[in-house]
Design a protein around this motif. Sequence first.
Motif, PDB file in Angstrom:
ATOM      1  N   ASN A 268       5.387  10.215   1.488  1.00 30.32           N
ATOM      2  CA  ASN A 268       5.855  10.525   0.303  1.00 30.32           C
ATOM      3  C   ASN A 268       5.293  11.529  -0.330  1.00 30.32           C
ATOM      4  OD1 ASN A 268       7.581   7.884  -0.908  1.00 30.32           O
ATOM      5  ND2 ASN A 268       6.313   7.276   0.953  1.00 30.32           N
ATOM      6  N   LEU A 269       4.143  11.857  -0.442  1.00 31.00           N
ATOM      7  CA  LEU A 269       3.547  12.261  -0.344  1.00 31.00           C
ATOM      8  C   LEU A 269       4.089  14.386  -0.324  1.00 31.00           C
ATOM      9  CD1 LEU A 269       0.863  14.284  -2.411  1.00 31.00           C
ATOM     10  CD2 LEU A 269      -0.318  14.360  -0.158  1.00 31.00           C
ATOM     11  N   ARG A 270       4.347  14.618   0.639  1.00 25.33           N
ATOM     12  CA  ARG A 270       5.759  15.703   1.129  1.00 25.33           C
ATOM     13  C   ARG A 270       6.532  15.485   0.800  1.00 25.33           C
ATOM     14  NH1 ARG A 270       5.152  14.022   7.461  1.00 25.33           N
ATOM     15  NH2 ARG A 270       3.734  15.762   8.424  1.00 25.33           N
ATOM     16  N   ARG A 271       7.166  14.659   0.072  1.00 25.34           N
ATOM     17  CA  ARG A 271       8.250  13.974  -0.797  1.00 25.34           C
ATOM     18  C   ARG A 271       8.240  14.806  -2.550  1.00 25.34           C
ATOM     19  NH1 ARG A 271       9.693  10.416  -4.109  1.00 25.34           N
ATOM     20  NH2 ARG A 271       8.463   8.595  -2.936  1.00 25.34           N
ATOM     21  N   LYS A 272       6.880  14.012  -2.913  1.00 22.56           N
ATOM     22  CA  LYS A 272       6.855  14.334  -4.574  1.00 22.56           C
ATOM     23  C   LYS A 272       5.997  16.664  -4.735  1.00 22.56           C
ATOM     24  CE  LYS A 272       5.139  10.538  -6.386  1.00 22.56           C
ATOM     25  NZ  LYS A 272       3.794   9.981  -6.232  1.00 22.56           N
ATOM     26  N   LEU A 273       5.950  16.948  -3.047  1.00 21.11           N
ATOM     27  CA  LEU A 273       5.490  18.428  -2.835  1.00 21.11           C
ATOM     28  C   LEU A 273       6.620  19.142  -2.619  1.00 21.11           C
ATOM     29  CD1 LEU A 273       2.814  18.332  -0.916  1.00 21.11           C
ATOM     30  CD2 LEU A 273       1.731  18.416  -3.242  1.00 21.11           C
TER      31      LEU A 273
ATOM     32  N   LEU B 226       1.412  -0.982   0.430  1.00 25.22           N
ATOM     33  CA  LEU B 226       0.583  -0.098  -0.095  1.00 25.22           C
ATOM     34  C   LEU B 226       0.689   1.017   0.151  1.00 25.22           C
ATOM     35  CD1 LEU B 226      -3.242  -1.313   2.272  1.00 25.22           C
ATOM     36  CD2 LEU B 226      -3.184  -0.703   0.088  1.00 25.22           C
ATOM     37  N   GLY B 227       1.814   1.594  -0.053  1.00 26.41           N
ATOM     38  CA  GLY B 227       3.135   2.211  -0.161  1.00 26.41           C
ATOM     39  C   GLY B 227       2.731   2.937  -1.515  1.00 26.41           C
ATOM     40  N   LEU B 228       3.632   4.087  -1.651  1.00 27.58           N
ATOM     41  CA  LEU B 228       3.178   5.082  -2.050  1.00 27.58           C
ATOM     42  C   LEU B 228       4.117   4.977  -3.830  1.00 27.58           C
ATOM     43  CD1 LEU B 228       3.067   8.260  -0.238  1.00 27.58           C
ATOM     44  CD2 LEU B 228       1.492   7.317  -1.426  1.00 27.58           C
ATOM     45  N   GLU B 229       5.409   3.476  -3.482  1.00 29.76           N
ATOM     46  CA  GLU B 229       5.698   3.214  -4.580  1.00 29.76           C
ATOM     47  C   GLU B 229       4.655   3.046  -5.031  1.00 29.76           C
ATOM     48  OE1 GLU B 229       8.663   4.865  -5.068  1.00 29.76           O
ATOM     49  OE2 GLU B 229       8.371   6.450  -3.977  1.00 29.76           O
ATOM     50  N   LEU B 230       3.712   1.922  -4.909  1.00 30.35           N
ATOM     51  CA  LEU B 230       3.519   0.706  -5.887  1.00 30.35           C
ATOM     52  C   LEU B 230       2.257   1.676  -5.877  1.00 30.35           C
ATOM     53  CD1 LEU B 230       4.291  -2.583  -4.150  1.00 30.35           C
ATOM     54  CD2 LEU B 230       5.220  -1.488  -5.774  1.00 30.35           C
ATOM     55  N   GLY B 231       1.385   1.789  -5.221  1.00 33.29           N
ATOM     56  CA  GLY B 231       0.049   2.439  -5.132  1.00 33.29           C
ATOM     57  C   GLY B 231      -1.203   1.246  -5.494  1.00 33.29           C
ATOM     58  N   ALA B 232      -0.448   0.910  -4.913  1.00 26.43           N
ATOM     59  CA  ALA B 232      -1.613  -0.302  -4.927  1.00 26.43           C
ATOM     60  C   ALA B 232      -3.101  -0.030  -3.876  1.00 26.43           C
ATOM     61  CB  ALA B 232      -1.176  -1.739  -3.974  1.00 26.43           C
TER      62      ALA B 232
ATOM     63  N   VAL C  16      -4.321   6.304  -4.407  1.00 29.80           N
ATOM     64  CA  VAL C  16      -4.470   7.063  -3.102  1.00 29.80           C
ATOM     65  C   VAL C  16      -3.537   8.224  -2.681  1.00 29.80           C
ATOM     66  CG1 VAL C  16      -3.723   6.230  -0.962  1.00 29.80           C
ATOM     67  CG2 VAL C  16      -4.421   4.245  -2.510  1.00 29.80           C
ATOM     68  N   GLU C  17      -2.008   8.502  -3.674  1.00 28.75           N
ATOM     69  CA  GLU C  17      -1.970  10.055  -3.526  1.00 28.75           C
ATOM     70  C   GLU C  17      -2.768  11.260  -3.197  1.00 28.75           C
ATOM     71  OE1 GLU C  17       2.821   8.700  -3.880  1.00 28.75           O
ATOM     72  OE2 GLU C  17       1.471   9.860  -5.481  1.00 28.75           O
ATOM     73  N   PHE C  18      -3.279  10.741  -4.299  1.00 23.85           N
ATOM     74  CA  PHE C  18      -4.188  11.823  -5.629  1.00 23.85           C
ATOM     75  C   PHE C  18      -5.902  11.846  -4.528  1.00 23.85           C
ATOM     76  CE2 PHE C  18      -7.289  13.546  -7.947  1.00 23.85           C
ATOM     77  CZ  PHE C  18      -7.516  14.425  -7.989  1.00 23.85           C
ATOM     78  N   ARG C  19      -6.160  10.951  -4.075  1.00 24.20           N
ATOM     79  CA  ARG C  19      -7.323  11.772  -3.083  1.00 24.20           C
ATOM     80  C   ARG C  19      -6.785  11.644  -1.072  1.00 24.20           C
ATOM     81  NH1 ARG C  19      -8.629   5.665  -4.707  1.00 24.20           N
ATOM     82  NH2 ARG C  19      -7.496   4.601  -3.524  1.00 24.20           N
ATOM     83  N   LEU C  20      -5.802  11.757  -1.010  1.00 26.34           N
ATOM     84  CA  LEU C  20      -5.233  12.202   0.834  1.00 26.34           C
ATOM     85  C   LEU C  20      -4.358  13.860   0.478  1.00 26.34           C
ATOM     86  CD1 LEU C  20      -3.719  12.099   3.121  1.00 26.34           C
ATOM     87  CD2 LEU C  20      -2.489  11.070   2.131  1.00 26.34           C
ATOM     88  N   LEU C  21      -3.875  13.667  -1.236  1.00 22.46           N
ATOM     89  CA  LEU C  21      -4.283  15.208  -1.360  1.00 22.46           C
ATOM     90  C   LEU C  21      -5.034  15.995  -1.580  1.00 22.46           C
ATOM     91  CD1 LEU C  21      -1.895  17.766  -1.466  1.00 22.46           C
ATOM     92  CD2 LEU C  21      -2.349  17.087  -4.506  1.00 22.46           C
ATOM     93  N   ALA C  22      -6.770  15.464  -2.321  1.00 28.03           N
ATOM     94  CA  ALA C  22      -7.528  16.031  -2.427  1.00 28.03           C
ATOM     95  C   ALA C  22      -8.085  16.349  -1.312  1.00 28.03           C
ATOM     96  CB  ALA C  22      -8.675  15.273  -3.885  1.00 28.03           C
ATOM     97  N   LEU C  23      -8.283  15.436  -0.166  1.00 30.12           N
ATOM     98  CA  LEU C  23      -9.102  15.728   0.475  1.00 30.12           C
ATOM     99  C   LEU C  23      -7.929  16.773   1.777  1.00 30.12           C
ATOM    100  CD1 LEU C  23     -10.313  14.345   3.101  1.00 30.12           C
ATOM    101  CD2 LEU C  23      -9.034  13.521   3.677  1.00 30.12           C
ATOM    102  N   LEU C  24      -7.308  17.042   1.565  1.00 29.89           N
ATOM    103  CA  LEU C  24      -6.337  18.182   2.506  1.00 29.89           C
ATOM    104  C   LEU C  24      -6.844  19.353   2.091  1.00 29.89           C
ATOM    105  CD1 LEU C  24      -3.160  16.373   3.116  1.00 29.89           C
ATOM    106  CD2 LEU C  24      -5.141  16.573   4.688  1.00 29.89           C
TER     107      LEU C  24
ATOM    108  N   ASP D 141       0.970   6.740   7.098  1.00 31.71           N
ATOM    109  CA  ASP D 141       1.989   7.574   7.677  1.00 31.71           C
ATOM    110  C   ASP D 141       3.635   7.901   5.964  1.00 31.71           C
ATOM    111  OD1 ASP D 141       1.165   8.234  10.635  1.00 31.71           O
ATOM    112  OD2 ASP D 141       2.480   6.595  10.867  1.00 31.71           O
ATOM    113  N   SER D 142       3.409   6.282   5.306  1.00 33.87           N
ATOM    114  CA  SER D 142       4.216   6.119   4.580  1.00 33.87           C
ATOM    115  C   SER D 142       3.062   7.011   3.813  1.00 33.87           C
ATOM    116  CB  SER D 142       4.186   4.288   4.184  1.00 33.87           C
ATOM    117  OG  SER D 142       4.279   4.358   2.934  1.00 33.87           O
ATOM    118  N   HIS D 143       2.089   7.514   3.630  1.00 36.22           N
ATOM    119  CA  HIS D 143       1.486   7.569   1.634  1.00 36.22           C
ATOM    120  C   HIS D 143       1.752   9.521   2.540  1.00 36.22           C
ATOM    121  CE1 HIS D 143      -0.250   4.576   0.534  1.00 36.22           C
ATOM    122  NE2 HIS D 143      -1.779   4.381   1.538  1.00 36.22           N
TER     123      HIS D 143
END
Length: 227
Positions: free
Chosen positions: A197-202, A88-94, A154-162, A192-194
């Motif tokens: 890694n989203l922080r890293r991309k931002l 479920l980590g951001l690198e894989l995106g399952a 999952v990253e997109f949903r997290l960012l959209a929520l925040l 926490d992993s999501h």
Amino acid sequence: MRILVVEDEPKLAEVLRTYLQASGYEVRCAGDGLEVMPLIADWPPDLVLLDLMLPGRDGLDLCRDIRARTAIPVIMVTARTEEIDRLLGLELGADDYICKPYSPREVVARVKAVLRRSAADLAPARARETGGLEIDEGAWSARLDGVPLDLTPVEFRLLALLASQPGRIFSRDQVLDGLYDDRRVVTDRAVDSHVKNLRRKLAAVRPDEELIRSVYGVGYRLDLGGV
């Protein structure tokens, strides 16, 4: 809707095929990892049910490849519980995982839940922009200061929520509810992993700012230049 079952144990694959077809899905099966990407190109599925351990090419490698090329939801199947956070980590995106042994009815329920989320993600929606962050949920795209962000679903949903309420603190439970229908689907470590890694991309776009802040014991908030 089309479901691609990637499972090298013929009996398990046939059981899943039977249950999914009984629920109204069109199903194809692949027993070798080398078959998967050509089959996806020839017969694009709406969801991939992907076993971790496969001959030819393993599930982790396939998940990376699927996620790099498409937005098709992926549910990983594993008997190796130590891999769950990586799945479920951001690198894989399952999008979800299921542990063996499993109930076929549980698999069908998970498939339905992930497809519901996927449909909601793809529903028409207007783009919104605030503080240099533009999110277009209809086009499934996000930009920061005009720079496209390469995000997993999952990253997109997290960012959209925040970003729906910048400056608001979202509790861990609210984050989980926004990402998954069932909290049991994901561990706190995976959340926490999501976030990490989203922080890293931002930060690749704004290296001098911490846009996602952790509020100890409470949750997370998105800060966009004082917005």
